[in-house]
Design a protein around this motif. Structure first.
Motif, PDB file in Angstrom:
ATOM      1  N   UNK A  79       0.856  -1.142   0.018  1.00  0.00           N
ATOM      2  CA  UNK A  79      -0.060   0.170  -0.026  1.00  0.00           C
ATOM      3  C   UNK A  79       0.753   1.235  -0.130  1.00  0.00           C
ATOM      4  N   UNK A  93      -9.117  11.137  22.230  1.00  0.00           N
ATOM      5  CA  UNK A  93      -9.344   9.768  22.625  1.00  0.00           C
ATOM      6  C   UNK A  93      -8.025   9.304  23.518  1.00  0.00           C
ATOM      7  N   UNK A 116     -14.623  -3.091  33.013  1.00  0.00           N
ATOM      8  CA  UNK A 116     -15.740  -2.443  31.999  1.00  0.00           C
ATOM      9  C   UNK A 116     -15.177  -1.320  31.233  1.00  0.00           C
ATOM     10  N   UNK A 144     -14.132  -0.173  27.935  1.00  0.00           N
ATOM     11  CA  UNK A 144     -14.784   0.904  26.742  1.00  0.00           C
ATOM     12  C   UNK A 144     -13.876   1.860  26.348  1.00  0.00           C
ATOM     13  N   UNK A 200     -11.870   0.776  23.281  1.00  0.00           N
ATOM     14  CA  UNK A 200     -12.818   0.638  22.125  1.00  0.00           C
ATOM     15  C   UNK A 200     -12.854   1.869  21.766  1.00  0.00           C
ATOM     16  N   UNK A 201     -13.005   2.813  22.652  1.00  0.00           N
ATOM     17  CA  UNK A 201     -13.407   4.259  22.078  1.00  0.00           C
ATOM     18  C   UNK A 201     -12.275   4.857  21.216  1.00  0.00           C
ATOM     19  N   UNK A 205     -11.403   2.064  17.729  1.00  0.00           N
ATOM     20  CA  UNK A 205     -12.197   2.491  16.638  1.00  0.00           C
ATOM     21  C   UNK A 205     -11.626   3.459  15.661  1.00  0.00           C
ATOM     22  N   UNK A 222      -8.416   2.615  14.014  1.00  0.00           N
ATOM     23  CA  UNK A 222      -8.290   1.589  12.848  1.00  0.00           C
ATOM     24  C   UNK A 222      -8.444   2.464  11.425  1.00  0.00           C
ATOM     25  N   UNK A 223      -8.824   3.609  11.567  1.00  0.00           N
ATOM     26  CA  UNK A 223      -8.875   4.570  10.306  1.00  0.00           C
ATOM     27  C   UNK A 223      -7.663   5.144  10.122  1.00  0.00           C
ATOM     28  N   UNK A 245      -5.508   4.409   6.510  1.00  0.00           N
ATOM     29  CA  UNK A 245      -6.119   4.907   5.330  1.00  0.00           C
ATOM     30  C   UNK A 245      -5.747   6.474   5.255  1.00  0.00           C
ATOM     31  N   UNK A 253      -2.388   7.047   4.011  1.00  0.00           N
ATOM     32  CA  UNK A 253      -2.152   6.763   2.747  1.00  0.00           C
ATOM     33  C   UNK A 253      -2.916   8.003   1.836  1.00  0.00           C
TER      34      UNK A 253
END
Lengths: 382, 416
Positions: A11, A327, A359, A363, A366-367, A370, A373-374, A377, A380
């Motif tokens: 990539x 975050x 927990x 949380x 996850x916050x 998420x 994960x972007x 992209x 690039x």
């Protein structure tokens, strides 16, 4: 431990094809400057070269170490990847290094004492095969991250020695105390170590990660001996020495890891995934309950990669960067509640953290994971 | 209830004290309104593959025909920024409108190579499966964001009922989304994507999967049975029963607050059934407990399922007798419950029961008095246990593409 994740190569548009970079070294007594070779005079604080340009194809370095310490000389790509290297050139020793090099920008690095960023000179290679267009900001990011990974490995080894020395001396309490600190540098840069495939299974496997017939070695085997069995025997002492050896191997190979902007971004996300699957559950450090130390180190490593990529990501996706800033800060703040001060790594024992607070930590992960994960992209670009 | 009768049903035990809100409410409702059948059943013929309209005066998933499967999720709000929550609700609404129409979220399940796709993809190629997404807000939401003065009086945590054995990890929540569909994958997909969109702003507190609807909102449909094998929902309020819906389900403007006009209240209870114990109970006892015949669902002493109930033909502790609306001032509730099983517990017992969902105009005249009565006297208590509980206010429908879940609540003037 995670299964090997192959670094994303394709990539990164314009990445120099690795296949074309076959490097070889040969011993010779060639003097600097002879036969079209580039002379490299390495000393303890300098690294002089006789040429700043070369033709694509076979490039030869005629190296002479005039310093007082052993040195290492490398041809380095703009992203910090090593094309070819020679380690451990002793004081007064000469060496000829030959490598197949495509057109592009490189550096010749001398690393006195074989640690750190070293002293560098530019080398522009031209001719057949063009250097594809690369974003210099991304090269700089990868290069800086590679330095970070190397630093973490370099700094980890002495801390590991504190740990393993204590085991060899049979000092249970000292070994327990040194256990979590010995893992911090590793946890910060774990995706790099995992990219080699063979180091992680030797050093960081848990009991349930073993394959049939695989001997359990590494940190967690020792963790169990110290924290669960409460004893140090001959076997543990042998394993301590083995851990030293395996981690030295890691330290030596970090510079050769394939690192790209996207593998950095994905590595940052992988670190959060490690937290989500292993640390938040308390599985990783099931005997010592030092999961929060690893947790913090994983987040720090992810944050380092993010910080280096942030400028490029901000150009492509400012909203994502704003969200990630928030975050990361929120998760850092959440973790700070579990240690006495922001510079301490004495985190609360994870068995003292109840379900409801776990927990909340989950949380928080996850916050952050998420939007993280972007990042690849966004790095690039469109 | 006399000591003799109590003895006849196994004598006092801890389980005798436990409550029940499920099947009996369904059956009881039928007892009082057995004639409300000649209604518009147009929706009943809706093809399973069809999409249910998302926009309207009321949210879909309440009076619309009950689908076969459920994924219900309760969320905690984790942000303290009201703007973040509002932004999420807008994004959720957009995603919900797309998913209920059978479309993927955002740019779909396949996008750039380097990023995870916007949509998780497991519903790709599936029909909308009549997916409905119904959104609600819990009492705990109002203590933050300066919303305290907009909390309706009726939206207060449910009182403790005798015999409740509530697990906090299966109850409460600031927000809820009920996903119903004919395909479980479509329902799970919807909650999974909403949860993912919500990371950092909200976090799932608990969720429940359901199958085998235990009640129907379509008069023509076959009456479903619950996991005890009894017919359930014989005379639930039907989707076309406008007057009954207005009287018992939708919150009218005069009830207040204004933001809830056209909405409803939802009670959710996870009711564990002691399946193995029930299964070794004699048929006579089972039928006595319910006050209905197992084969046909006819009330005690009657021949057909839809025959009117004669309380006197039943034991005083019979479930139907205690739960029927006639015993509660004629108040009715609309049920949308599902059976559930989450596998087996560590003792090898089926972890199964009824996930009870009931919509009503006001829980203080709807669920609460009925459950109070049942919790005290119901013979069924020996076989069930309430383990999860939550109450939500369900805002009115999303009117159009510019409207969003909770808009009136978050944008209304402070005083209604």
């Amino acid at each position: 431990m995670r299964p090997l994740r192959r670094p994303v190569l394709a990539v990164l548009s314009g990445a120099l094809a690795l296949g074309g970079l076959t490097a070889c070294t040969e011993k010779s007594d060639a003097k600097a400057g002879e036969d079209g070779a580039i002379g490299v005079t390495a000393a303890d604080t300098t690294c002089d070269t006789t040429a700043k340009t070369a033709k694509a194809g076979k490039v030869t370095l005629a190296i002479a170490n005039k310093g007082k310490r052993a040195t290492e000389v490398e041809i380095v790509m703009p992203d910090g990847r090593i094309v070819s290297e020679k380690e451990n050139i002793g004081p007064g020793v000469s060496y000829t290094l030959t490598a197949e090099v495509k057109a592009g920008s490189y550096e010749i690095a001398c690393r006195p004492g074989m640690v750190g960023h070293g002293v560098r000179q530019k080398l522009t290679v031209s001719g057949k095969g063009s250097a594809a267009e690369r974003d210099p900001r991304l090269d700089a990011a990868v290069s800086a991250y590679r330095d970070y990974a190397q630093d973490q490995a370099d700094q980890t080894l002495p801390k590991v020695m504190v740990f393993t020395d204590a085991i060899r001396a049979g000092e249970l309490d000292a070994a327990k105390k040194a256990y979590a600190p010995s893992r911090i540098g590793w946890e910060r840069t774990e995706p790099v170590a995992e990219s080699f495939g063979d180091i992680d299974p030797k050093t960081d496997t848990r009991a349930d990660g073993l394959e049939k017939g695989q001997k359990w070695t590494g940190w967690h085997r020792l963790e169990k001996a110290l924290f669960e069995d409460g004893k140090i025997g001959a076997e543990e002492k042998t394993l301590a020495t083995r851990l030293d050896k395996d981690l030295k191997d890691w330290q030596r190979r970090v510079g050769r890891a394939v690192i790209t902007p996207t593998s950095m971004a994905n590595g940052a996300k992988d670190l959060l995934d490690e937290v989500a699957t292993g640390k938040v559950t308390g599985e990783e450090e099931r005997y010592s309950h030092t999961d929060l130390v690893d947790f913090k180190a994983n987040v720090e490593g992810a944050e380092k990669a993010y910080t280096l990529l942030r400028a490029v990501a901000k150009t492509n996706d400012p909203d994502l960067v704003a969200r990630l800033d928030t975050r990361f800060a929120a998760l850092d703040k959440q973790l700070d509640a579990y240690r006495p001060s922001p510079d301490s790594y004495e985190f609360t024992s994870y068995d003292k953290v109840g379900e409801a607070r776990r927990k909340k930590l989950s949380d928080g992960v996850n916050a952050l994971a998420e939007p993280l994960s972007k990042l690849a992209a966004a790095v690039v670009g469109k | 209830m006399s000591a003799d009768e109590q003895g006849a049903h196994g004598g006092p035990s801890r389980r005798n004290l436990l409550g029940w809100g499920g099947a009996g409410l369904v059956l009881g409702a039928g007892a009082a309104t057995g004639t409300a059948l000649a209604l518009d059943d147009g929706d009943a013929k809706a093809a399973p593959a069809a999409a249910v309209p998302f926009h309207g005066a009321h949210q879909a998933g309440i009076a619309t025909p009950v689908q076969d499967r459920l994924h219900f999720a309760a969320f905690d709000v984790t942000t303290s920024e009201r703007a973040d929550l509002v932004a999420l609700l807008k994004e959720w609404t957009k995603a919900a409108a797309r998913m209920t129409a059978g479309h993927a979220v955002g740019e779909g399940a396949f996008g750039a190579d380097e990023a995870p796709p916007d949509d998780t993809g497991e519903a790709y190629g599936l029909s909308p499966a009549r997916l409905t997404l119904t959104f609600g807000v819990g009492p705990s939401l109002f203590t933050r964001f300066g919303l305290e003065d907009r909390r309706p009086d009726a939206l207060e945590e449910l009182p403790a009922f005798p015999g409740d054995h509530l697990d906090k990890a299966r109850g409460g929540g600031d927000l809820c989304v009920q996903a119903c569909a004919d395909d479980p994958q479509v329902a799970v997909h919807a909650i999974r994507n909403l949860a993912r969109i919500g990371f950092g702003t909200v976090a799932i507190r608990w969720s429940q999967l359901g199958f085998g609807k235990t009640s129907s909102t379509t008069p023509g449909a076959e009456t479903p049975r619950n996991l005890f094998g009894f017919k359930d929902g014989t005379h639930n309020i039907a989707g076309g029963e406008t007057a009954a819906l207005d009287q018992h389900v939708w919150v009218p403007e005069k009830d207040g607050p204004a933001w809830l006009a056209g909405g409803s209240y939802l009670v959710a209870r996870r009711i564990r059934m002691n399946i193995e114990v029930w299964d070794r109970t004699s048929l006579r006892e089972q039928e006595d407990v319910f006050g209905r015949t197992k084969r046909t669902g006819a009330p005690a002493g009657k021949l057909a399922e839809h025959d009117p109930v004669s309380p006197r033909a039943m034991l005083p502790t019979a479930h139907v007798r205690l739960a029927r609306p006639a015993a509660h001032g004629g108040h009715r509730i609309l049920r949308r419950g599902y059976s559930f099983t989450d596998g087996t517990d560590g003792l090898g017992r089926l972890d199964a029961g009824l996930f009870f969902l009931a919509y009503q105009r006001d829980p203080r005249t709807g669920f609460i008095p009925v459950q109070r009565e049942l919790a005290r006297h119901d013979a069924l208590n020996e076989y069930i246990q309430h383990v999860g509980s939550a109450l939500f206010a369900i805002p009115p429908g999303v009117r159009d593409a510019h409207d969003w879940w909770g808009r009136a609540l978050f944008t209304a003037p402070a005083k209604d």
